[in-house]
Design an enzyme around this catalytic site. Structure first.
Site, mmCIF file in Angstrom:
data_model
loop_
_atom_site.group_PDB
_atom_site.id
_atom_site.type_symbol
_atom_site.label_atom_id
_atom_site.label_comp_id
_atom_site.label_asym_id
_atom_site.label_seq_id
_atom_site.Cartn_x
_atom_site.Cartn_y
_atom_site.Cartn_z
ATOM 1 N N ALA A 250 6.715 41.738 -11.715
ATOM 2 C CA ALA A 250 5.820 42.863 -11.477
ATOM 3 C C ALA A 250 5.072 43.275 -12.742
ATOM 4 C CB ALA A 250 6.603 44.034 -10.898
ATOM 5 N N HIS A 251 4.243 44.308 -12.605
ATOM 6 C CA HIS A 251 3.379 44.748 -13.697
ATOM 7 C C HIS A 251 4.183 45.293 -14.884
ATOM 8 C CE1 HIS A 251 3.025 48.713 -11.164
ATOM 9 N NE2 HIS A 251 4.203 48.620 -11.743
ATOM 10 N N ASN A 252 3.646 45.054 -16.079
ATOM 11 C CA ASN A 252 4.182 45.577 -17.341
ATOM 12 C C ASN A 252 5.511 44.958 -17.760
ATOM 13 O OD1 ASN A 252 1.990 47.385 -17.175
ATOM 14 N ND2 ASN A 252 3.254 48.950 -16.196
#
Length: 335
Positions: A250-252
């Site tokens: 997922a993001h980050n």
């Protein structure tokens, strides 16, 4: 055939290439090796390896001309099989296989197909292959000896390094890809993550994503895996990390160097993972969790909190392995 055969080789030439400086007897110059096979299937013209006694069901079945073997297992070899002692037989045999066989799908043809679409301001170094129906959008740069396979779309301003292989049906955007990277078919990199916020109503408002994905050198990403771009910060895949098929990142997320992530793992947003971490299949990691260096996460673990370096964890919820085994033993005793 799915590979291009590069042999045969004399045994001394093989050893010189994969174990430079290794001392062998003069008879190695007279032994012609035609290929590589498993310990039980290799014939008198092939080379094999042995790194674990459990891999060998019957020592009498060994017919190989030579065997890369650890010192403690060489006594299992028959006298007519040449032992080549190394601490890392599996690593060495991988080099031997690469010596003998080349994947014909990765063979460079130095060709830009007329059926591929290249937008304006695309920069290509030498020896780039782009296969039919690939789409390369504006501002993309691609390094030398890189292969882009059919039906893959490279989004605007993406940077692809040298000696990269990108399989068919991939979507690559909002990212920087380093050198010596392998991306298998169906991979999606750089799309928005699953990020929403609530206002004073029940409506879920999409949180903007302005970060990118950085895929560092020497990584490998398995088929149909997905890596989301960062929302504000970047998503980073560290150098030498290997990702199996059907993995969701997922993001980050920040993943360190030389990690191994097995199939169907799910890593939630803003997780930080250290170096040399191993994650078993179908494990899940909760958002904003921090995993230290050298951690081993068992298959199916549900990681809902952070763990420091050098831990082995398992279970749902995940806990240190000794405690997990202790609780299992108590459960069995109660039964």
């Amino acid at each position: 055939m799915f590979s291009s055969y590069q042999g045969p080789y004399k045994l001394n030439d093989i050893v010189d290439k994969v174990l430079p400086g290794y001392e062998y007897d003069i008879t190695f110059h007279d032994i012609l090796i035609t290929g590589v096979d498993s310990i039980e299937n290799a014939n008198k013209n092939e080379v094999t390896y042995l790194s674990n006694k459990s891999y060998l069901n019957d020592p009498l079945s060994i017919n190989a001309a030579a065997c890369f073997v650890t010192d403690d297992l060489q006594h299992l070899l028959p006298t007519d099989t040449k032992p080549i002692i190394t601490n890392f037989p599996e690593s060495i045999i991988a080099d031997v296989i690469n010596l003998f066989y080349k994947d014909i799908n990765l063979t460079q043809t130095n060709n830009i197909s007329n059926l591929a679409y290249l937008d304006e301001d695309v920069y290509l170094e030498e020896s780039v292959t782009i296969n039919p129906s690939a789409v390369i959008k504006k501002g993309v740069s691609i390094g030398k000896n890189t292969l882009i396979d059919s039906n893959t779309v490279i989004g605007s301003n993406v940077s692809v390094g040298r000696n990269v292989s990108i399989g068919s049906n991939c979507s690559i955007k909002n990212c920087i890809i380093g050198d010596n990277v392998i991306i298998h078919p169906g991979v999606c990199i750089g799309q928005d993550g699953f990020g929403y916020v609530k206002n004073n109503k029940t409506y879920l408002k999409k949180f903007p994503h302005i970060g990118k994905v950085i895929v560092q050198n020497d990584t490998e990403i398995g088929a149909n895996s997905s890596i989301d771009r960062g929302s504000i910060n970047d998503t980073i895949i560290g150098q030498g990390t290997k990702i199996d098929n059907q993995v969701q990142i997922a993001h980050n997320v920040i993943i360190g160097e030389s990690c191994a992530i097995a199939g169907q793992v799910g890593i939630s947003g803003s997780v930080k993972i250290g170096n040399n971490v191993m994650i078993g299949g179908k494990a899940g990691i909760k958002q904003h969790t921090i995993i230290g260096d050298n951690v081993i996460i068992a298959a199916g673990a549900a990681v809902n909190r952070s763990f420091p370096s050098n831990k082995k964890i398992a279970g749902n919820p995940a806990q240190e392995i000794d405690l997990y085994h202790h609780e299992l033993s108590i459960c069995y005793l109660k039964k």
